[in-house]
Design a protein around this motif. Structure first.
Motif, PDB file in Angstrom:
ATOM      1  N   LYS A  82      83.124  -8.497  21.213  1.00 40.75           N
ATOM      2  CA  LYS A  82      82.486  -7.204  20.959  1.00 40.75           C
ATOM      3  C   LYS A  82      83.294  -6.066  21.591  1.00 40.75           C
ATOM      4  O   LYS A  82      83.570  -5.059  20.949  1.00 40.75           O
ATOM      5  N   LEU A  83      83.704  -6.270  22.856  1.00 42.89           N
ATOM      6  CA  LEU A  83      84.487  -5.247  23.540  1.00 42.89           C
ATOM      7  C   LEU A  83      85.869  -5.085  22.910  1.00 42.89           C
ATOM      8  O   LEU A  83      86.398  -3.975  22.834  1.00 42.89           O
ATOM      9  N   LYS A  84      86.432  -6.178  22.436  1.00 41.36           N
ATOM     10  CA  LYS A  84      87.752  -6.123  21.799  1.00 41.36           C
ATOM     11  C   LYS A  84      87.682  -5.326  20.496  1.00 41.36           C
ATOM     12  O   LYS A  84      88.584  -4.559  20.180  1.00 41.36           O
ATOM     13  N   SER A  85      86.571  -5.532  19.748  1.00 38.54           N
ATOM     14  CA  SER A  85      86.418  -4.781  18.492  1.00 38.54           C
ATOM     15  C   SER A  85      86.173  -3.295  18.750  1.00 38.54           C
ATOM     16  O   SER A  85      86.451  -2.461  17.898  1.00 38.54           O
ATOM     17  N   GLU A  86      85.647  -2.950  19.936  1.00 35.23           N
ATOM     18  CA  GLU A  86      85.421  -1.547  20.292  1.00 35.23           C
ATOM     19  C   GLU A  86      86.692  -0.855  20.759  1.00 35.23           C
ATOM     20  O   GLU A  86      86.695   0.351  20.977  1.00 35.23           O
ATOM     21  N   GLY A  87      87.754  -1.642  20.973  1.00 31.70           N
ATOM     22  CA  GLY A  87      89.031  -1.051  21.358  1.00 31.70           C
ATOM     23  C   GLY A  87      89.287  -1.002  22.844  1.00 31.70           C
ATOM     24  O   GLY A  87      90.117  -0.204  23.299  1.00 31.70           O
ATOM     25  N   VAL A  88      88.621  -1.828  23.622  1.00 34.45           N
ATOM     26  CA  VAL A  88      88.847  -1.874  25.068  1.00 34.45           C
ATOM     27  C   VAL A  88      90.223  -2.494  25.326  1.00 34.45           C
ATOM     28  O   VAL A  88      90.606  -3.456  24.664  1.00 34.45           O
ATOM     29  N   PRO A  89      90.996  -1.958  26.257  1.00 34.97           N
ATOM     30  CA  PRO A  89      92.327  -2.515  26.542  1.00 34.97           C
ATOM     31  C   PRO A  89      92.243  -3.997  26.967  1.00 34.97           C
ATOM     32  O   PRO A  89      91.278  -4.426  27.601  1.00 34.97           O
ATOM     33  N   GLU A  90      93.293  -4.748  26.636  1.00 33.22           N
ATOM     34  CA  GLU A  90      93.333  -6.198  26.901  1.00 33.22           C
ATOM     35  C   GLU A  90      93.192  -6.507  28.386  1.00 33.22           C
ATOM     36  O   GLU A  90      92.577  -7.514  28.763  1.00 33.22           O
ATOM     37  N   SER A  91      93.739  -5.678  29.247  1.00 34.66           N
ATOM     38  CA  SER A  91      93.699  -5.941  30.688  1.00 34.66           C
ATOM     39  C   SER A  91      92.277  -5.827  31.254  1.00 34.66           C
ATOM     40  O   SER A  91      91.964  -6.451  32.270  1.00 34.66           O
ATOM     41  N   GLU A  92      91.406  -5.059  30.613  1.00 32.63           N
ATOM     42  CA  GLU A  92      90.058  -4.839  31.135  1.00 32.63           C
ATOM     43  C   GLU A  92      88.992  -5.688  30.431  1.00 32.63           C
ATOM     44  O   GLU A  92      87.834  -5.668  30.845  1.00 32.63           O
ATOM     45  N   LEU A  93      89.364  -6.389  29.386  1.00 31.62           N
ATOM     46  CA  LEU A  93      88.379  -7.129  28.587  1.00 31.62           C
ATOM     47  C   LEU A  93      87.605  -8.154  29.408  1.00 31.62           C
ATOM     48  O   LEU A  93      86.373  -8.217  29.343  1.00 31.62           O
ATOM     49  N   ILE A  94      88.306  -8.958  30.161  1.00 32.93           N
ATOM     50  CA  ILE A  94      87.651 -10.038  30.908  1.00 32.93           C
ATOM     51  C   ILE A  94      86.724  -9.462  31.968  1.00 32.93           C
ATOM     52  O   ILE A  94      85.575  -9.874  32.100  1.00 32.93           O
ATOM     53  N   GLU A  95      87.223  -8.485  32.742  1.00 39.02           N
ATOM     54  CA  GLU A  95      86.412  -7.921  33.820  1.00 39.02           C
ATOM     55  C   GLU A  95      85.141  -7.255  33.293  1.00 39.02           C
ATOM     56  O   GLU A  95      84.055  -7.436  33.847  1.00 39.02           O
ATOM     57  N   LYS A  96      85.270  -6.499  32.208  1.00 40.20           N
ATOM     58  CA  LYS A  96      84.103  -5.801  31.661  1.00 40.20           C
ATOM     59  C   LYS A  96      83.098  -6.772  31.046  1.00 40.20           C
ATOM     60  O   LYS A  96      81.890  -6.593  31.193  1.00 40.20           O
ATOM     61  N   SER A  97      83.585  -7.796  30.361  1.00 43.14           N
ATOM     62  CA  SER A  97      82.646  -8.759  29.768  1.00 43.14           C
ATOM     63  C   SER A  97      81.953  -9.574  30.846  1.00 43.14           C
ATOM     64  O   SER A  97      80.764  -9.878  30.730  1.00 43.14           O
ATOM     65  N   VAL A  98      82.658  -9.906  31.930  1.00 41.51           N
ATOM     66  CA  VAL A  98      82.027 -10.641  33.040  1.00 41.51           C
ATOM     67  C   VAL A  98      80.963  -9.787  33.710  1.00 41.51           C
ATOM     68  O   VAL A  98      79.858 -10.263  34.010  1.00 41.51           O
ATOM     69  N   SER A  99      81.270  -8.503  33.912  1.00 44.32           N
ATOM     70  CA  SER A  99      80.276  -7.639  34.563  1.00 44.32           C
ATOM     71  C   SER A  99      79.060  -7.423  33.668  1.00 44.32           C
ATOM     72  O   SER A  99      77.924  -7.405  34.146  1.00 44.32           O
ATOM     73  N   ALA A 100      79.270  -7.299  32.355  1.00 43.37           N
ATOM     74  CA  ALA A 100      78.141  -7.102  31.441  1.00 43.37           C
ATOM     75  C   ALA A 100      77.254  -8.342  31.397  1.00 43.37           C
ATOM     76  O   ALA A 100      76.021  -8.235  31.434  1.00 43.37           O
ATOM     77  N   ILE A 101      77.859  -9.511  31.333  1.00 45.53           N
ATOM     78  CA  ILE A 101      77.076 -10.744  31.306  1.00 45.53           C
ATOM     79  C   ILE A 101      76.422 -11.002  32.659  1.00 45.53           C
ATOM     80  O   ILE A 101      75.311 -11.514  32.747  1.00 45.53           O
ATOM     81  N   GLY A 102      77.100 -10.608  33.742  1.00 42.25           N
ATOM     82  CA  GLY A 102      76.507 -10.756  35.081  1.00 42.25           C
ATOM     83  C   GLY A 102      75.239  -9.932  35.230  1.00 42.25           C
ATOM     84  O   GLY A 102      74.243 -10.391  35.791  1.00 42.25           O
TER      85      GLY A 102
END
Length: 156
Positions: free
Chosen positions: A102-122
């Motif tokens: 979802k974040l990748k389709s929104e255009g979030v940079p590759e370096s921040e994808l993992i951190e943002k998805s982990v924080s959202a799921i957390g």
């Protein structure tokens, strides 16, 4: 020295059966497995001369989600326990992958994808964590447990 090749003639079952029929082996001395083999013979009789199966290389099967999973688990972000008795619930890793896509389709940079998805799921995981409801809310134990802060319990 020449050796015997009798092991290539017949199976161990047929040789023991021959010994029993001809009286070279007493019925009381027969192996334990003999009666089981007689009662439940194999579908394909094991023979020495049977050709070996062809060994084919195992194909690597990788899905695009596998690389994402590897990134999460390499950083220690994968969550452990899964309730296998609840088939309707999604695993945390699956939720992480969905959030990542979802974040990748929104255009979030590759370096921040993992951190943002982990924080959202957390955050989502903390919101869905069930609160313990005591059976007797007026008891002393329920008051102590309500005041307990498990995160800071060992800081004293």
């Amino acid at each position: 020295m020449a050796s015997s090749r009798l092991e290539r003639i017949g199976t161990i079952y047929t040789r023991v059966e021959g010994l029993l029929i001809r009286g070279a082996m007493k019925p009381d001395d027969r192996p334990v497995w003999f009666d089981v083999y007689r009662a439940f013979p194999p579908i394909v009789e094991p023979k020495f001369a049977k050709p070996k199966p062809e060994i084919k290389p195992i194909r690597q099967i990788l899905y695009k989600e596998d690389t994402i999973r590897a990134k999460f688990h390499a950083n220690g972000q994968g969550f452990g326990a899964v309730n296998m008795l609840n088939p309707a619930g999604e695993t945390h890793t699956k939720k992480l992958i969905q959030q990542y896509e979802k974040l990748k389709s929104e255009g979030v940079p590759e370096s921040e994808l993992i951190e943002k998805s982990v924080s959202a799921i957390g955050l989502e995981r903390q919101q869905e964590a069930p609160k313990a409801v005591p059976k007797n809310p007026d008891s002393v134990t329920s008051h102590v447990l309500a005041d307990a802060d498990l995160k800071n319990i060992f800081k004293k």
